[in-house]
Scaffold this motif. Structure first.
Motif, PDB file in Angstrom:
ATOM      1  N   GLU A  32       0.839  -1.199   0.000  1.00 52.96           N
ATOM      2  CA  GLU A  32       0.000   0.000   0.000  1.00 52.96           C
ATOM      3  C   GLU A  32       0.873   1.248   0.000  1.00 52.96           C
ATOM      4  O   GLU A  32       2.018   1.220   0.454  1.00 52.96           O
ATOM      5  CB  GLU A  32      -0.892   0.009   1.247  1.00 52.96           C
ATOM      6  N   SER A  33       0.310   2.345  -0.484  1.00 51.37           N
ATOM      7  CA  SER A  33       0.997   3.629  -0.448  1.00 51.37           C
ATOM      8  C   SER A  33       1.055   4.134   0.987  1.00 51.37           C
ATOM      9  O   SER A  33       0.074   4.050   1.725  1.00 51.37           O
ATOM     10  CB  SER A  33       0.255   4.643  -1.320  1.00 51.37           C
ATOM     11  N   ASP A  36      -0.569  10.081   0.687  1.00 55.07           N
ATOM     12  CA  ASP A  36      -1.420  10.560  -0.407  1.00 55.07           C
ATOM     13  C   ASP A  36      -0.506  11.245  -1.413  1.00 55.07           C
ATOM     14  O   ASP A  36       0.376  12.024  -1.021  1.00 55.07           O
ATOM     15  CB  ASP A  36      -2.434  11.601   0.094  1.00 55.07           C
ATOM     16  N   ILE A  77       6.480   5.882  -5.369  1.00 52.68           N
ATOM     17  CA  ILE A  77       5.462   5.880  -4.320  1.00 52.68           C
ATOM     18  C   ILE A  77       6.064   5.177  -3.109  1.00 52.68           C
ATOM     19  O   ILE A  77       6.404   3.989  -3.180  1.00 52.68           O
ATOM     20  CB  ILE A  77       4.177   5.156  -4.776  1.00 52.68           C
ATOM     21  N   THR A  79       6.316   3.161   0.303  1.00 54.62           N
ATOM     22  CA  THR A  79       5.467   2.179   0.985  1.00 54.62           C
ATOM     23  C   THR A  79       5.657   2.210   2.496  1.00 54.62           C
ATOM     24  O   THR A  79       4.800   1.717   3.233  1.00 54.62           O
ATOM     25  CB  THR A  79       5.760   0.750   0.493  1.00 54.62           C
ATOM     26  N   ASN A  99      -4.047  -2.074 -12.442  1.00 53.80           N
ATOM     27  CA  ASN A  99      -3.517  -0.712 -12.590  1.00 53.80           C
ATOM     28  C   ASN A  99      -3.438  -0.205 -14.037  1.00 53.80           C
ATOM     29  O   ASN A  99      -3.888   0.900 -14.320  1.00 53.80           O
ATOM     30  CB  ASN A  99      -2.154  -0.572 -11.908  1.00 53.80           C
ATOM     31  N   PHE A 129      10.052   1.340  -2.526  1.00 48.71           N
ATOM     32  CA  PHE A 129       9.248   2.289  -3.298  1.00 48.71           C
ATOM     33  C   PHE A 129       8.725   1.558  -4.524  1.00 48.71           C
ATOM     34  O   PHE A 129       9.397   0.690  -5.063  1.00 48.71           O
ATOM     35  CB  PHE A 129      10.087   3.480  -3.757  1.00 48.71           C
ATOM     36  N   VAL A 142      -3.435   8.873  -5.699  1.00 48.68           N
ATOM     37  CA  VAL A 142      -3.202   7.649  -4.949  1.00 48.68           C
ATOM     38  C   VAL A 142      -3.340   8.009  -3.478  1.00 48.68           C
ATOM     39  O   VAL A 142      -2.656   8.909  -2.983  1.00 48.68           O
ATOM     40  CB  VAL A 142      -1.801   7.068  -5.241  1.00 48.68           C
ATOM     41  N   LYS A 144      -3.256   7.272   0.672  1.00 53.53           N
ATOM     42  CA  LYS A 144      -2.552   6.476   1.680  1.00 53.53           C
ATOM     43  C   LYS A 144      -3.400   5.236   1.961  1.00 53.53           C
ATOM     44  O   LYS A 144      -4.618   5.317   2.103  1.00 53.53           O
ATOM     45  CB  LYS A 144      -2.368   7.287   2.959  1.00 53.53           C
ATOM     46  N   GLU A 146      -3.875   2.793  -0.157  1.00 52.07           N
ATOM     47  CA  GLU A 146      -4.342   2.192  -1.409  1.00 52.07           C
ATOM     48  C   GLU A 146      -3.303   1.197  -1.919  1.00 52.07           C
ATOM     49  O   GLU A 146      -2.105   1.470  -1.901  1.00 52.07           O
ATOM     50  CB  GLU A 146      -4.559   3.298  -2.436  1.00 52.07           C
ATOM     51  N   ARG A 147      -3.776   0.036  -2.397  1.00 56.82           N
ATOM     52  CA  ARG A 147      -2.861  -0.978  -2.928  1.00 56.82           C
ATOM     53  C   ARG A 147      -2.261  -0.483  -4.242  1.00 56.82           C
ATOM     54  O   ARG A 147      -2.975  -0.065  -5.145  1.00 56.82           O
ATOM     55  CB  ARG A 147      -3.596  -2.296  -3.128  1.00 56.82           C
ATOM     56  N   ILE A 148      -0.927  -0.565  -4.336  1.00 56.24           N
ATOM     57  CA  ILE A 148      -0.227  -0.014  -5.501  1.00 56.24           C
ATOM     58  C   ILE A 148       0.650  -1.029  -6.215  1.00 56.24           C
ATOM     59  O   ILE A 148       1.111  -0.779  -7.324  1.00 56.24           O
ATOM     60  CB  ILE A 148       0.633   1.204  -5.107  1.00 56.24           C
TER      61      ILE A 148
END
Length: 179
Positions: A32-33, A36, A77, A79, A99, A129, A142, A144, A146-148
């Motif tokens: 996740e991130s 934000d 991003i 993590t 994505n 990252f 994106v 905070k 959220e799965r990235i």
């Protein structure tokens, strides 16, 4: 302890989630991130002007090229997570399958490779990252939590000649083992 995840000290009080598998048979651990952030679309005006100039063999001044490079670059991003593993293992960071299709987000080098000696390195404590490029039409927010991306632990093999090659000790963070 063979392999797993920890939160880096910078995010110790930020209520982050350790990567997890969403389903019983999932190979990947969802990342996740930690913050934000907005990932800008590559289709910004300066980028398009440079493409037009290249296509029409026009001269482009350095300031326009620099502005286009700032737009057409991956974003990192954070993590807030680091991973430990055995010396003969690697953590592969892959994109979430949804994505590209749903959000226009891709990992520009295809995958990320997290080596065992990246853990607790001097440069950034081993924080992972996820490199992302937004080729969608609009900027993508994106959030905070959220799965990235997803991480998959894997063993790797060494070549017969591996003992004869010069190896250095990692002394930095992201991208520190290359030139």
């Amino acid at each position: 302890m063979d392999r797993g995840f920890e939160i880096v000290s910078k995010y110790a009080k930020d209520d982050l989630t350790i990567p997890y598998r969403t389903t019983k048979s999932a190979a990947g651990y969802d990342f996740e991130s930690a913050i934000d952030m907005t990932i800008p679309s590559i289709w910004k005006i300066n980028f398009l002007k440079v493409l037009w100039a290249i296509r029409h063999q026009k001269t482009i001044d350095d300031s326009k090229i620099d502005a286009a490079k700032k737009i057409l670059k991956p974003f990192l991003i954070p993590t807030g997570i680091k991973a430990y593993m055995k010396p003969n293992e690697v953590l592969i960071i892959a994109n979430r399958s949804s994505n590209p299709l749903k959000r226009g987000l891709v990992i520009p080098n295809g995958i990320g490779v997290i080596d065992a000696d990246y853990y607790n390195n001097e440069g950034n404590e081993g924080e992972i990252f996820v490199q992302i490029l937004n080729f969608g039409i609009t900027d993508i927010k994106v959030a905070k939590g959220e799965r990235i991306g997803q991480g998959i632990f894997m063993p790797y093999l060494l070549a017969d000649q591996d003992q004869s090659t010069h190896k250095q000790t990692r002394s930095g963070g992201f991208g520190s083992s290359g030139r």
